[in-house]
Design a protein around this motif. Structure first.
Motif, PDB file in Angstrom:
ATOM      1  N   ASP A 216       1.753   3.959  14.843  1.00 23.67           N
ATOM      2  CA  ASP A 216       2.450   2.954  14.031  1.00 23.67           C
ATOM      3  C   ASP A 216       2.032   2.990  12.558  1.00 23.67           C
ATOM      4  O   ASP A 216       2.345   2.072  11.807  1.00 23.67           O
ATOM      5  N   ALA A 219       4.978   2.628  10.133  1.00 22.41           N
ATOM      6  CA  ALA A 219       5.555   1.280  10.182  1.00 22.41           C
ATOM      7  C   ALA A 219       4.674   0.290   9.435  1.00 22.41           C
ATOM      8  O   ALA A 219       5.172  -0.584   8.705  1.00 22.41           O
ATOM      9  N   ASP A 222       5.125   0.876   5.746  1.00 21.80           N
ATOM     10  CA  ASP A 222       6.394   0.293   5.285  1.00 21.80           C
ATOM     11  C   ASP A 222       6.238  -1.207   5.045  1.00 21.80           C
ATOM     12  O   ASP A 222       6.738  -1.745   4.037  1.00 21.80           O
ATOM     13  N   GLU A 223       5.526  -1.872   5.965  1.00 23.52           N
ATOM     14  CA  GLU A 223       5.290  -3.320   5.803  1.00 23.52           C
ATOM     15  C   GLU A 223       4.447  -3.588   4.563  1.00 23.52           C
ATOM     16  O   GLU A 223       4.747  -4.486   3.768  1.00 23.52           O
TER      17      GLU A 223
END
Length: 236
Positions: A216, A219, A222-223
């Motif tokens: 992850d 991800a 990206d956050e």
């Protein structure tokens, strides 16, 4: 020796306090801080562990229900960053993360024992430069050493694309007990990089760990960059 129990933490709830000397965890002897951390992190959140301490010459056993460090860290989001006097390893620059004067910062709590964590700083720097090319302000990307103090920090700096600094990231003085910034913010992590995003007003917008090679990772990045975009806009 426990320096102090973090406010509203499982340790405080269990009755642990400054001056306690940890003897064992679940009856396994604790010879050093590193062993203590390894024993605690080997358990999952929600587990209860038995901790034996020495207090004022007497032995005491307490049960502690573990939570995640991540949950504790999120208490600082939206709070002003504490004043810091971080000093660059290579050069004479100093950094007060509570007074960024309109510059957003992405700060990584870096333990060089995390082999691939250095690659994350390159990703942060690429994001900052890309934003600057698009007309936005370039963020400060800073590594703060939290690892083995005996390491050659100049050698560590030479392997990084961003400045490396040393110093305290915790509250001190009269406000230390009520501040959400405690020692748990700077615990060295050999598997993940702790990241703090601070907007140009000195307000913490993101706190959390990033593993450099997990399923992850992208991800989570990206956050983080979505939060950094918002923090950059707040910095204007």
């Amino acid at each position: 020796m426990i320096e102090g129990a973090t406010r509203e933490s499982p340790a405080e709830a269990a009755g642990l306090r400054g001056g306690d000397i940890v003897i064992s965890v679940d009856r396994k002897p604790v010879a050093s801080c590193a062993v203590l951390l390894d024993e605690i992190t080997a358990h999952a959140p929600g587990d209860a562990v038995e901790i034996k301490v020495q207090r004022l010459g007497a032995a005491l056993v307490v049960k502690v229900e573990l939570t995640t460090r991540d949950a504790l860290l999120h208490k600082v989001i939206g709070k002003p960053m504490v004043a810091t006097n971080l000093v660059a390893v290579d050069g004479s620059a100093t950094y007060d993360l509570s007074a960024l004067h309109g510059t957003m910062a992405i700060v990584g709590l870096y333990n060089p024992a995390c082999g691939d964590c250095a690659t994350l700083f390159t990703k942060f720097l690429d994001w900052s430069r890309d934003r600057a090319r698009k007309g936005g302000p370039q963020a400060l990307v800073l590594a703060v050493s939290t690892g083995d103090p005996s390491r050659d920090l100049k050698a560590v700096q030479s392997a990084l694309d961003v400045p490396l600094a040393v110093g305290e990231l915790v509250a001190s003085g009269r406000n230390a007990d009520s501040s959400p910034f405690g020692r748990e913010l700077v615990l060295a992590d050999r598997d993940r990089l702790g990241v703090i995003v601070i907007d140009g007003r000195g307000i913490v917008q993101y706190v959390g760990p990033i593993a450099p090679n997990s399923d992850d990772t992208e991800a989570v990045l990206d956050e983080l960059f979505a939060v950094a975009d918002q923090a950059s806009r707040r910095s204007k």
